[in-house]
Design an enzyme around this catalytic site. Structure first.
Site, short mmCIF file in Angstrom:
data_model
loop_
_atom_site.label_atom_id
_atom_site.label_comp_id
_atom_site.label_asym_id
_atom_site.label_seq_id
_atom_site.Cartn_x
_atom_site.Cartn_y
_atom_site.Cartn_z
N LYS A 206 2.37 -3.35 7.39
CA LYS A 206 2.62 -3.53 5.95
C LYS A 206 4.05 -3.12 5.60
O LYS A 206 4.72 -3.79 4.80
CB LYS A 206 1.62 -2.73 5.11
CG LYS A 206 0.20 -3.24 5.13
CD LYS A 206 0.01 -4.63 4.52
CE LYS A 206 0.21 -4.64 3.03
NZ LYS A 206 -0.12 -6.00 2.46
N THR B 3 0.82 -1.21 0.00
CA THR B 3 0.00 0.00 0.00
C THR B 3 0.86 1.26 0.00
O THR B 3 2.01 1.24 0.46
CB THR B 3 -0.90 -0.02 1.26
OG1 THR B 3 -1.40 1.29 1.49
CG2 THR B 3 -0.13 -0.44 2.50
N ASP B 4 0.26 2.37 -0.45
CA ASP B 4 0.97 3.66 -0.36
C ASP B 4 1.07 4.14 1.08
O ASP B 4 1.85 5.05 1.38
CB ASP B 4 0.29 4.72 -1.24
CG ASP B 4 -1.16 5.03 -0.85
OD1 ASP B 4 -1.70 4.38 0.06
OD2 ASP B 4 -1.75 5.94 -1.49
N GLU B 5 0.27 3.54 1.98
CA GLU B 5 0.24 4.04 3.37
C GLU B 5 1.57 3.82 4.09
O GLU B 5 1.83 4.45 5.12
CB GLU B 5 -0.93 3.41 4.13
CG GLU B 5 -2.24 3.71 3.43
CD GLU B 5 -3.50 3.37 4.21
OE1 GLU B 5 -3.45 3.32 5.45
OE2 GLU B 5 -4.53 3.16 3.56
N TYR C 58 -1.70 -0.60 11.10
CA TYR C 58 -1.84 -1.26 9.78
C TYR C 58 -0.65 -0.95 8.89
O TYR C 58 0.02 -1.86 8.38
CB TYR C 58 -3.16 -0.81 9.10
CG TYR C 58 -3.19 -1.11 7.61
CD1 TYR C 58 -3.16 -2.41 7.13
CD2 TYR C 58 -3.22 -0.06 6.68
CE1 TYR C 58 -3.18 -2.68 5.76
CE2 TYR C 58 -3.24 -0.32 5.31
CZ TYR C 58 -3.22 -1.63 4.85
OH TYR C 58 -3.23 -1.89 3.50
P1 NAD Z 1 -9.39 -7.44 2.45
O1 NAD Z 1 -9.33 -7.18 3.92
O2 NAD Z 1 -10.65 -7.15 1.70
O3 NAD Z 1 -9.02 -8.97 2.16
C1 NAD Z 1 -7.99 -9.64 2.81
C2 NAD Z 1 -8.16 -11.13 2.57
O4 NAD Z 1 -7.06 -11.81 3.20
C3 NAD Z 1 -9.44 -11.71 3.16
O5 NAD Z 1 -10.06 -12.56 2.23
C4 NAD Z 1 -8.95 -12.48 4.38
O6 NAD Z 1 -9.78 -13.59 4.70
C5 NAD Z 1 -7.58 -12.92 3.93
N1 NAD Z 1 -6.66 -13.19 5.05
C6 NAD Z 1 -6.47 -12.44 6.17
N2 NAD Z 1 -5.54 -13.01 6.96
C7 NAD Z 1 -5.12 -14.13 6.31
C8 NAD Z 1 -4.17 -15.13 6.62
N3 NAD Z 1 -3.46 -15.10 7.75
N4 NAD Z 1 -3.97 -16.13 5.74
C9 NAD Z 1 -4.71 -16.19 4.59
N5 NAD Z 1 -5.63 -15.28 4.26
C10 NAD Z 1 -5.83 -14.25 5.11
O7 NAD Z 1 -8.17 -6.62 1.84
P2 NAD Z 1 -8.02 -5.94 0.41
O8 NAD Z 1 -8.56 -4.56 0.50
O9 NAD Z 1 -8.51 -6.85 -0.63
O10 NAD Z 1 -6.44 -5.80 0.33
C11 NAD Z 1 -5.64 -6.86 -0.21
C12 NAD Z 1 -4.18 -6.48 -0.12
O11 NAD Z 1 -3.96 -5.27 -0.84
C13 NAD Z 1 -3.69 -6.21 1.31
O12 NAD Z 1 -2.41 -6.73 1.43
C14 NAD Z 1 -3.69 -4.71 1.43
O13 NAD Z 1 -2.72 -4.27 2.33
C15 NAD Z 1 -3.34 -4.31 0.00
N6 NAD Z 1 -3.84 -3.00 -0.44
C16 NAD Z 1 -5.15 -2.65 -0.25
C17 NAD Z 1 -5.60 -1.42 -0.72
C18 NAD Z 1 -7.05 -1.01 -0.58
O14 NAD Z 1 -7.40 0.14 -0.90
N7 NAD Z 1 -7.97 -1.89 -0.15
C19 NAD Z 1 -4.72 -0.54 -1.37
C20 NAD Z 1 -3.38 -0.94 -1.54
C21 NAD Z 1 -2.97 -2.17 -1.08
P1 TYD Z 2 -10.63 3.88 4.51
O1 TYD Z 2 -11.59 3.48 3.44
O2 TYD Z 2 -10.72 3.21 5.84
O3 TYD Z 2 -9.17 3.73 3.89
P2 TYD Z 2 -7.72 4.24 4.48
O4 TYD Z 2 -7.88 4.65 5.88
O5 TYD Z 2 -6.90 2.99 4.34
O6 TYD Z 2 -7.30 5.35 3.58
O7 TYD Z 2 -10.78 5.44 4.73
C1 TYD Z 2 -10.58 6.35 3.66
C2 TYD Z 2 -10.68 7.76 4.24
O8 TYD Z 2 -12.04 7.97 4.68
C3 TYD Z 2 -9.81 7.96 5.45
O9 TYD Z 2 -9.28 9.30 5.42
C4 TYD Z 2 -10.75 7.80 6.63
C5 TYD Z 2 -12.07 8.29 6.08
N1 TYD Z 2 -13.30 7.65 6.64
C6 TYD Z 2 -14.34 8.47 7.12
O10 TYD Z 2 -14.27 9.71 7.09
N2 TYD Z 2 -15.45 7.85 7.63
C7 TYD Z 2 -15.57 6.48 7.71
O11 TYD Z 2 -16.60 5.97 8.21
C8 TYD Z 2 -14.49 5.67 7.19
C9 TYD Z 2 -14.57 4.17 7.23
C10 TYD Z 2 -13.38 6.31 6.66
#
Ligand code: NAD
Ligand code: TYD
Length: 354
Positions: free
Chosen positions: A162, A132-134, A158
């Site tokens: 990561k 992630t960019d975070e 988190y």
């Molecule tokens: P998500 O929380 O929707 O899905 C995570 C999945 O991993 C779930 O299906 C969960 O059951 C599985 N999981 C959790 N712990 C596990 C373990 N110990 N062993 C096997 N499976 C396990 O997450 P997401 O939003 O789909 O993100 C996927 C990846 O992409 C993550 O690594 C996250 O850090 C990264 N990412 C997410 C975003 C975003 O905006 N959602 C952006 C950049 C990177």
């Molecule tokens: P989120 O979707 O949790 O992603 P991330 O924290 O990983 O960027 O949140 C996106 C942005 O929205 C973040 O600045 C937090 C804000 N947010 C709210 O304002 N209200 C909410 O209920 C949630 C879940 C997030």
């Protein structure tokens, strides 16, 4: 055959669906099926012999080693993680366990398998770590966007977990020669997104007549990318990325949270107007800010564009419209993910009923 971990989650499920829509290489999908893992997202693959879902933990070395050997895996794409910042604030333990210890165990299983391969499959093997960019921390208003050479300065449990996993992946390349690739992507949105995250939460709350909780002043900025564009970037990096490199992935789409929420409201006004004729934005409410809330993320994806020719297909306008429409078209998926565990989370985080 490839091994996808976390393929029942939001991005992983989109990745698996797109992968099998584009080619016939089978997928072993290893997922622990935590609250975030949802087999309904993979329902269209139920009768598809190219997809095998295995319930298990990336930290289970015996299981992972057996899967790698039995299926002669040529690449691992690691999505598995705990992914929600607010949950990491309430309980960081699971984040340390899966994102750090889990990634370590996964790397060790993969290293053992990879070292035993003969020359050709060994050279062709890839381990792609999805991050992630975070991990880069928070930007001030006029700072340039994150590049791959920024220091990692994570601020939440988190992002710290990561960042730690990114470091482990890097070290397994430098020390053991494991052929790794890392992608650091901005905030994703799209189908199958669990409604604890901003965009899907706003859609489902709006439709249910609930309040739309905006943290603090709502002027925090995120860089948003449609999930299928993230998946195409991962495929491209897997195919042609330089070993040991990290690639930023983003859509040049910086938006303040309030702007996002207003956009969702306007789309719903158009596509599913409220019965009383009033605008959905009447439901917006300001709530207590997230502790340590990062102010701004912005991704410079020029390395990926330049070296590998990747470009996103969706603009924010086209992607968010598709996303809102998807939630309107899939009320059953939404109803089923709003399980007991989901309601408990909403109660804990927002002090209100589910
Ligand atoms: P998500 O929380 O929707 O899905 C995570 C999945 O991993 C779930 O299906 C969960 O059951 C599985 N999981 C959790 N712990 C596990 C373990 N110990 N062993 C096997 N499976 C396990 O997450 P997401 O939003 O789909 O993100 C996927 C990846 O992409 C993550 O690594 C996250 O850090 C990264 N990412 C997410 C975003 C975003 O905006 N959602 C952006 C950049 C990177
Ligand atoms: P989120 O979707 O949790 O992603 P991330 O924290 O990983 O960027 O949140 C996106 C942005 O929205 C973040 O600045 C937090 C804000 N947010 C709210 O304002 N209200 C909410 O209920 C949630 C879940 C997030």
């Amino acid at each position: 055959m490839i091994l996808v971990t976390g393929g029942a989650g939001f991005i992983g499920a989109n990745f698996v669906l797109d992968w099998l829509a584009l080619n016939d290489e089978p997928v072993i999908n290893l997922d622990k099926l935590t609250y975030a893992g949802n087999t309904e997202s993979l329902q269209s693959l139920e009768q598809d012999a190219r997809h095998t879902l295995v319930q298990g933990d990336i930290g289970d070395r015996a299981l992972v080693s057996a899967l790698l050997a039995r299926h002669q895996i040529r690449a691992v794409v690691n999505f598995a993680a705990e992914s929600h910042v607010d949950r990491s604030i309430h309980g960081p333990g699971e984040f340390i366990q899966t994102n750090i210890v889990g990634t370590f165990n996964l790397l060790e299983s993969v290293r053992g398998y990879w070292q035993g391969l003969s020359q050709a499959p060994k050279e062709a093997f890839r381990f792609l770590h999805v991050s992630t960019d975070e991990v880069y921390g928070s930007l001030a208003k006029d700072d340039p966007a994150f590049t791959e050479s920024n220091h990692l300065e994570p601020n939440s449990p988190y992002s710290a977990s990561k960042a730690a996993s990114d470091h482990l992946v890097r070290a397994w390349h430098h020390t053991y020669g494991l052929p790794v690739l890392t992608t650091n992507c901005s905030n994703n949105y799209g189908p199958y997104h669990f409604p604890e995250k901003l965009i899907p939460l706003m859609i489902v709350n709006a439709l249910a007549g609930k309040l739309l909780p905006v943290y603090g002043d709502g002027l925090q900025i995120r860089d948003w990318l449609y999930v299928k564009d993230h998946c195409s970037a991962i495929r491209r990096v897997l195919e042609a990325g330089r070993l040991g490199e990290t690639y930023n992935v983003g859509g040049w789409n910086e938006k303040a949270n309030l702007e996002i929420v207003h956009t969702v409201c306007h789309l719903l006004d158009e596509l599913r107007p409220r019965a009383d004729g009033k605008p959905y934005q009447d439901q917006i409410t300001s709530v207590t800010d997230r502790p340590g809330h990062d102010r701004r993320y912005a991704i410079d994806a020029r390395k990926l564009e330049r070296e590998l020719g990747w470009k996103p297909l969706e603009t924010f306008e086209s992607g968010i419209r598709k996303t809102v429409q998807w939630y309107l078209d899939n009320p059953d998926w939404v109803a089923h993910v709003q399980s007991g565990a989901y309601r408990q989370w909403v109660q804990k985080q927002y002090h209100s009923g589910g």
